[in-house]
Design a protein around this motif. Structure first.
Motif, PDB file in Angstrom:
ATOM      1  N   ALA A  68      -1.563   9.095   4.116  1.00 47.95           N
ATOM      2  CA  ALA A  68      -1.909   7.977   4.992  1.00 47.95           C
ATOM      3  C   ALA A  68      -2.953   7.109   4.315  1.00 47.95           C
ATOM      4  O   ALA A  68      -4.140   7.408   4.375  1.00 47.95           O
ATOM      5  CB  ALA A  68      -2.422   8.492   6.333  1.00 47.95           C
ATOM      6  N   SER A  69      -2.488   6.081   3.601  1.00 50.72           N
ATOM      7  CA  SER A  69      -3.413   5.218   2.877  1.00 50.72           C
ATOM      8  C   SER A  69      -2.765   3.853   2.672  1.00 50.72           C
ATOM      9  O   SER A  69      -1.541   3.738   2.643  1.00 50.72           O
ATOM     10  CB  SER A  69      -3.769   5.857   1.534  1.00 50.72           C
ATOM     11  N   LEU A  70      -3.623   2.852   2.560  1.00 50.09           N
ATOM     12  CA  LEU A  70      -3.091   1.507   2.301  1.00 50.09           C
ATOM     13  C   LEU A  70      -3.248   1.151   0.821  1.00 50.09           C
ATOM     14  O   LEU A  70      -3.194  -0.011   0.449  1.00 50.09           O
ATOM     15  CB  LEU A  70      -3.811   0.469   3.170  1.00 50.09           C
ATOM     16  N   ARG A  71      -3.459   2.178  -0.015  1.00 52.62           N
ATOM     17  CA  ARG A  71      -3.768   1.906  -1.406  1.00 52.62           C
ATOM     18  C   ARG A  71      -2.697   1.051  -2.075  1.00 52.62           C
ATOM     19  O   ARG A  71      -2.981   0.108  -2.794  1.00 52.62           O
ATOM     20  CB  ARG A  71      -3.939   3.218  -2.165  1.00 52.62           C
ATOM     21  N   MET A  72      -1.452   1.399  -1.805  1.00 56.31           N
ATOM     22  CA  MET A  72      -0.353   0.648  -2.402  1.00 56.31           C
ATOM     23  C   MET A  72      -0.448  -0.832  -2.074  1.00 56.31           C
ATOM     24  O   MET A  72      -0.258  -1.701  -2.919  1.00 56.31           O
ATOM     25  CB  MET A  72       0.992   1.196  -1.906  1.00 56.31           C
ATOM     26  N   MET A  73      -0.753  -1.077  -0.802  1.00 54.65           N
ATOM     27  CA  MET A  73      -0.843  -2.473  -0.391  1.00 54.65           C
ATOM     28  C   MET A  73      -1.953  -3.198  -1.151  1.00 54.65           C
ATOM     29  O   MET A  73      -1.774  -4.319  -1.611  1.00 54.65           O
ATOM     30  CB  MET A  73      -1.099  -2.547   1.110  1.00 54.65           C
ATOM     31  N   PHE A  74      -3.083  -2.522  -1.290  1.00 55.59           N
ATOM     32  CA  PHE A  74      -4.201  -3.196  -1.942  1.00 55.59           C
ATOM     33  C   PHE A  74      -3.983  -3.357  -3.449  1.00 55.59           C
ATOM     34  O   PHE A  74      -4.639  -4.127  -4.104  1.00 55.59           O
ATOM     35  CB  PHE A  74      -5.510  -2.439  -1.667  1.00 55.59           C
ATOM     36  N   GLU A  75      -3.047  -2.608  -3.990  1.00 53.02           N
ATOM     37  CA  GLU A  75      -2.712  -2.829  -5.394  1.00 53.02           C
ATOM     38  C   GLU A  75      -1.718  -3.969  -5.537  1.00 53.02           C
ATOM     39  O   GLU A  75      -1.688  -4.674  -6.546  1.00 53.02           O
ATOM     40  CB  GLU A  75      -2.129  -1.553  -6.012  1.00 53.02           C
ATOM     41  N   LEU A  76      -0.922  -4.126  -4.520  1.00 50.45           N
ATOM     42  CA  LEU A  76       0.166  -5.107  -4.600  1.00 50.45           C
ATOM     43  C   LEU A  76      -0.287  -6.535  -4.253  1.00 50.45           C
ATOM     44  O   LEU A  76       0.087  -7.502  -4.926  1.00 50.45           O
ATOM     45  CB  LEU A  76       1.283  -4.674  -3.651  1.00 50.45           C
ATOM     46  N   VAL A  77      -1.102  -6.640  -3.191  1.00 54.80           N
ATOM     47  CA  VAL A  77      -1.455  -7.981  -2.711  1.00 54.80           C
ATOM     48  C   VAL A  77      -2.105  -8.857  -3.797  1.00 54.80           C
ATOM     49  O   VAL A  77      -1.768 -10.038  -3.905  1.00 54.80           O
ATOM     50  CB  VAL A  77      -2.324  -7.898  -1.436  1.00 54.80           C
ATOM     51  N   PRO A  78      -2.989  -8.317  -4.643  1.00 53.03           N
ATOM     52  CA  PRO A  78      -3.542  -9.173  -5.705  1.00 53.03           C
ATOM     53  C   PRO A  78      -2.467  -9.807  -6.571  1.00 53.03           C
ATOM     54  O   PRO A  78      -2.624 -10.940  -7.039  1.00 53.03           O
ATOM     55  CB  PRO A  78      -4.410  -8.211  -6.517  1.00 53.03           C
ATOM     56  N   LEU A  79      -1.367  -9.080  -6.779  1.00 56.58           N
ATOM     57  CA  LEU A  79      -0.260  -9.660  -7.553  1.00 56.58           C
ATOM     58  C   LEU A  79       0.443 -10.768  -6.759  1.00 56.58           C
ATOM     59  O   LEU A  79       0.805 -11.808  -7.313  1.00 56.58           O
ATOM     60  CB  LEU A  79       0.749  -8.568  -7.900  1.00 56.58           C
ATOM     61  N   VAL A  80       0.628 -10.524  -5.481  1.00 59.81           N
ATOM     62  CA  VAL A  80       1.260 -11.542  -4.631  1.00 59.81           C
ATOM     63  C   VAL A  80       0.393 -12.797  -4.597  1.00 59.81           C
ATOM     64  O   VAL A  80       0.892 -13.922  -4.643  1.00 59.81           O
ATOM     65  CB  VAL A  80       1.489 -10.996  -3.198  1.00 59.81           C
ATOM     66  N   PHE A  81      -0.917 -12.586  -4.565  1.00 66.07           N
ATOM     67  CA  PHE A  81      -1.855 -13.724  -4.586  1.00 66.07           C
ATOM     68  C   PHE A  81      -1.583 -14.661  -5.767  1.00 66.07           C
ATOM     69  O   PHE A  81      -1.691 -15.870  -5.652  1.00 66.07           O
ATOM     70  CB  PHE A  81      -3.300 -13.222  -4.720  1.00 66.07           C
ATOM     71  N   LEU A  82      -1.260 -14.063  -6.916  1.00 65.50           N
ATOM     72  CA  LEU A  82      -1.097 -14.859  -8.133  1.00 65.50           C
ATOM     73  C   LEU A  82      -0.076 -15.969  -7.954  1.00 65.50           C
ATOM     74  O   LEU A  82      -0.167 -17.014  -8.586  1.00 65.50           O
ATOM     75  CB  LEU A  82      -0.671 -13.965  -9.305  1.00 65.50           C
ATOM     76  N   PHE A  83       0.900 -15.716  -7.089  1.00 67.06           N
ATOM     77  CA  PHE A  83       1.927 -16.740  -6.882  1.00 67.06           C
ATOM     78  C   PHE A  83       1.713 -17.535  -5.605  1.00 67.06           C
ATOM     79  O   PHE A  83       1.996 -18.722  -5.556  1.00 67.06           O
ATOM     80  CB  PHE A  83       3.317 -16.077  -6.871  1.00 67.06           C
ATOM     81  N   VAL A  84       1.198 -16.849  -4.598  1.00 66.67           N
ATOM     82  CA  VAL A  84       1.049 -17.518  -3.302  1.00 66.67           C
ATOM     83  C   VAL A  84      -0.130 -18.491  -3.308  1.00 66.67           C
ATOM     84  O   VAL A  84      -0.018 -19.627  -2.833  1.00 66.67           O
ATOM     85  CB  VAL A  84       0.898 -16.476  -2.177  1.00 66.67           C
TER      86      VAL A  84
ATOM     87  N   VAL B 146      -2.691   4.487  11.336  1.00 70.20           N
ATOM     88  CA  VAL B 146      -3.658   5.168  12.181  1.00 70.20           C
ATOM     89  C   VAL B 146      -2.931   6.136  13.113  1.00 70.20           C
ATOM     90  O   VAL B 146      -3.372   7.262  13.354  1.00 70.20           O
ATOM     91  CB  VAL B 146      -4.505   4.164  12.984  1.00 70.20           C
ATOM     92  N   PHE B 147      -1.761   5.733  13.613  1.00 69.94           N
ATOM     93  CA  PHE B 147      -0.999   6.594  14.511  1.00 69.94           C
ATOM     94  C   PHE B 147      -0.350   7.753  13.761  1.00 69.94           C
ATOM     95  O   PHE B 147      -0.134   8.819  14.315  1.00 69.94           O
ATOM     96  CB  PHE B 147       0.081   5.796  15.251  1.00 69.94           C
ATOM     97  N   LEU B 148      -0.031   7.512  12.484  1.00 72.62           N
ATOM     98  CA  LEU B 148       0.719   8.528  11.749  1.00 72.62           C
ATOM     99  C   LEU B 148      -0.159   9.639  11.193  1.00 72.62           C
ATOM    100  O   LEU B 148       0.277  10.759  11.029  1.00 72.62           O
ATOM    101  CB  LEU B 148       1.497   7.883  10.595  1.00 72.62           C
ATOM    102  N   GLY B 149      -1.372   9.304  10.836  1.00 72.16           N
ATOM    103  CA  GLY B 149      -2.184  10.364  10.259  1.00 72.16           C
ATOM    104  C   GLY B 149      -3.629   9.943  10.134  1.00 72.16           C
ATOM    105  O   GLY B 149      -4.002   8.835  10.512  1.00 72.16           O
ATOM    106  N   ASP B 150      -4.441  10.806   9.602  1.00 74.22           N
ATOM    107  CA  ASP B 150      -5.858  10.523   9.422  1.00 74.22           C
ATOM    108  C   ASP B 150      -6.027   9.539   8.275  1.00 74.22           C
ATOM    109  O   ASP B 150      -5.524   9.758   7.185  1.00 74.22           O
ATOM    110  CB  ASP B 150      -6.609  11.813   9.065  1.00 74.22           C
ATOM    111  N   ILE B 151      -6.753   8.465   8.520  1.00 77.78           N
ATOM    112  CA  ILE B 151      -6.965   7.510   7.447  1.00 77.78           C
ATOM    113  C   ILE B 151      -8.450   7.303   7.241  1.00 77.78           C
ATOM    114  O   ILE B 151      -9.224   7.248   8.202  1.00 77.78           O
ATOM    115  CB  ILE B 151      -6.231   6.180   7.727  1.00 77.78           C
ATOM    116  N   ASP B 152      -8.838   7.204   5.984  1.00 75.58           N
ATOM    117  CA  ASP B 152     -10.238   6.945   5.649  1.00 75.58           C
ATOM    118  C   ASP B 152     -10.478   5.447   5.795  1.00 75.58           C
ATOM    119  O   ASP B 152      -9.878   4.640   5.093  1.00 75.58           O
ATOM    120  CB  ASP B 152     -10.483   7.408   4.208  1.00 75.58           C
ATOM    121  N   ASN B 153     -11.326   5.093   6.734  1.00 78.85           N
ATOM    122  CA  ASN B 153     -11.492   3.663   7.036  1.00 78.85           C
ATOM    123  C   ASN B 153     -12.276   2.896   5.981  1.00 78.85           C
ATOM    124  O   ASN B 153     -12.131   1.694   5.864  1.00 78.85           O
ATOM    125  CB  ASN B 153     -12.165   3.498   8.398  1.00 78.85           C
ATOM    126  N   GLY B 154     -13.099   3.600   5.214  1.00 79.01           N
ATOM    127  CA  GLY B 154     -13.917   2.927   4.202  1.00 79.01           C
ATOM    128  C   GLY B 154     -13.101   2.074   3.250  1.00 79.01           C
ATOM    129  O   GLY B 154     -13.321   0.861   3.148  1.00 79.01           O
TER     130      GLY B 154
END
Lengths: 321, 249
Positions: free
Chosen positions: B60-76, B134-142
């Motif tokens: 349960a982590s958004l790590r993938m998203m935070f790695e991907l969005v910077p790349l999307v930014f480059l074009f958007v 958050v519903f699926l599992g424990d997530i570290d909010n930091g």
């Protein structure tokens, strides 16, 4: 003086767009800034409106120096740039409101100015339309409304009628005259009839220098060459005509007389006069005292068109030599 | 302390021009398709990555998203910023804007904030993914908070770079390409350190935007990273103001 310009020079690189020009615009007058394309009209206007600074020289608007009081000057000026740029994706009211806010208008004052401009400029029917959908004539009205929204003392209009059809031109000219009653207006154009139709004061500019400055009448007066007067006299015999002929030459300021032929018992003459003299009265008196039958008399004055042509082409050829 | 309302409103009215330009620019994003395209692109790309990877790694982590969005930014981001000044220059409306009683920095600030806000708005719907996790599992909010803060800071710098690119030309395509190249250069800096001479590695690493972003995205907000983002923003915006003043030279 609403606008005072002294020794204004603007260089683009090595090229002199405006070369040491000076002029005054009186409060309340409509000044026509006339010149061929590329003469320096737009550059001068861009400097007055504080879009860019001059290379040297001084400009005062309502007594305020544009370099020192740029903000106050800009508040006093309404500007319609060349080609009338607009935000095509905004609707008319949105756009006028945006302009008004950037001039610091708000609340009740903003609403009342907005309403007044929409009424005066005749854009009530299109006020909710996107500017991109409007015809050129309406766009020009929106541009003028934008320039007037903060009730400026001075209006600077760069070619306000270019690209319009003849009907729209007449409409916009009337609007400018109407708006200009309480304002000082500077408008630029390369069309002569525009100046004749709207302006009190004309400045002709060519290749960055002022070649003429004055009222329409003054300019026509100053640059009048020898004038031509056409006459038609009635005489029963050709002999009588021959007797009359030398008597024209006695009249003061006549340069030459030409016999223009005969139609029935009507004889035509054309008389060239010296520069700047009107001899029609004298001819009339002579005709009465001599008993000539005067059927027609007309004077061909130098038109502003000829003045303009003379000034702008003469300069060009001089410079090229 | 007595609050002087008159004085306060005077201070605020200094920013009323920025506010006016901000509102106009943001509205024109929503009047055109730009805003909606940007929002959909974010949702779609992030959503696809999220669903396709999260169940694989089963964390349960958004790590993938935070790695991907910077790349999307480059074009958007360059697509969002390219029109800001280039369009005004092309249409000539810049002349209207700069002959109003405005400071050049107010024009830059209003436009910058509008584009930045649009990116912020486009990021909002991605919170849906956070909520489902958050519903699926424990997530570290930091790291989540850090990640979003980092994305916003990064977007700020990118928007400033894009605005600068837009101020350099009247061609929107050129503005897009210049913006993309500059952003890509800063994005890549900490990834090409092996090609950099030893004595320069720390400098180049410090200049790399992704380096600072990953620090913050770990959930550690360090003053050095904040200083980096702050100075990048300030410097780039300053250059845009200078570039806008170029007409006066």
């Amino acid at each position: 003086m609403a606008i005072t310009v002294r020794n204004l020079t603007k260089l683009y690189g090595a090229e002199k767009a405006v070369n040491d020009i000076s002029f005054d615009v009186k409060t309340g007058e409509i000044l026509g800034f006339l010149g061929p394309n590329g003469a320096g009209k737009t550059t001068t206007m861009k400097i007055i409106t504080c879009y860019m600074p001059p290379t040297s020289g001084m400009v005062e608007v309502e007594g305020l120096d544009i370099a020192e009081h740029s903000f106050d000057v800009r508040k006093k000026i309404g500007y319609l740039p060349e080609m009338n740029p607009l935000y095509l994706d905004m609707n008319v009211v949105e756009y006028l409101e945006y302009s008004a806010r950037l001039y610091g208008l708000k609340d009740a004052l903003l609403r009342s100015r907005l309403k007044e401009m929409i009424d005066v400029c005749g854009i009530a029917d299109v006020r909710r339309k996107d500017i991109g959908e409007l015809s050129k004539g309406f766009r020009q009205r929106v541009g003028l409304a934008q320039a007037m929204i903060h009730d400026p003392e001075v209006l600077i209009l760069d070619e306000p009628t270019s690209g319009l059809d003849p009907n729209q031109i007449v409409e916009i000219r009337n609007l400018i005259r109407q708006l200009g009653r309480a304002k000082t207006v500077v408008l630029s154009t390369h069309i002569l009839s525009e100046v004749q139709a709207t302006c009190d004061h004309v400045i002709i500019i060519n290749e960055g220098t002022i070649v003429a400055d004055g009222t329409l009448e003054q300019l026509q007066q100053d640059f009048r060459g020898s004038e031509k007067i056409s006459l038609e006299l009635k005489a029963s015999t050709t002999n009588a005509m021959i007797a009359i002929y030398p008597k024209f030459k006695d009249i003061q300021h006549v340069e030459s007389v030409e016999y223009g032929g005969q139609e029935g018992d009507l004889h035509k003459f054309s008389i060239l006069t010296q520069k700047g003299f009107d001899i029609r009265e004298e001819i009339f008196r002579r005709a009465v005292s001599e008993g000539w039958v005067l059927m027609e008399m007309s004077r061909k004055a130098t038109s502003l068109e000829e003045v303009f042509h003379k000034l702008t082409t003469a300069e060009t050829t001089n410079n090229k030599q | 302390m007595k609050l002087n309302i008159k004085e306060l409103s005077m201070h605020l009215s200094k920013f009323s021009n920025v506010g006016t330009i901000f509102k106009k620019e943001l509205r024109s994003y929503f009047n055109s398709a730009v805003a909606y395209v940007v929002i959909v692109v974010f949702l779609a790309i992030v959503g696809w990555m999220y669903t396709s990877s999260m169940f694989l790694i089963n964390v349960a982590s958004l790590r993938m998203m935070f790695e991907l969005v910077p790349l999307v930014f480059l074009f958007v981001v360059p697509a969002v910023t390219m029109r800001l000044l280039a369009e005004e220059k092309k249409a000539g409306t810049i002349e209207l804007l700069t002959t109003k009683p405005l400071h050049d920095w107010e024009i830059i600030a209003g436009k910058f904030l509008a584009a930045w806000a649009l990116i912020g708005i486009a990021l909002l719907p991605t919170l849906i993914y956070y909520i489902t996790i958050v519903f699926l599992g424990d997530i570290d909010n930091g790291p989540v908070i850090g990640g979003y803060v980092g994305l916003l800071l990064m977007a700020g710098v990118y928007v400033a770079i894009g605005l600068l690119a837009s101020s350099l030309t009247e061609n929107q395509i050129v503005a897009f390409i210049i913006g993309l190249l500059l952003m890509f250069a800063f994005y890549m800096m900490d990834k090409v350190l092996i090609f950099v001479p030893d004595f320069m590695t720390s400098v180049v690493e410090y200049l790399g935007i992704d380096f600072h972003f990953s620090n913050i995205a770990r959930g550690v907000i360090d003053s050095r990273d904040i200083v980096y983002f702050g100075s990048m923003l300030g410097f780039t915006l300053y250059l845009s103001v200078v570039s806008l003043e170029k007409r006066k030279w």
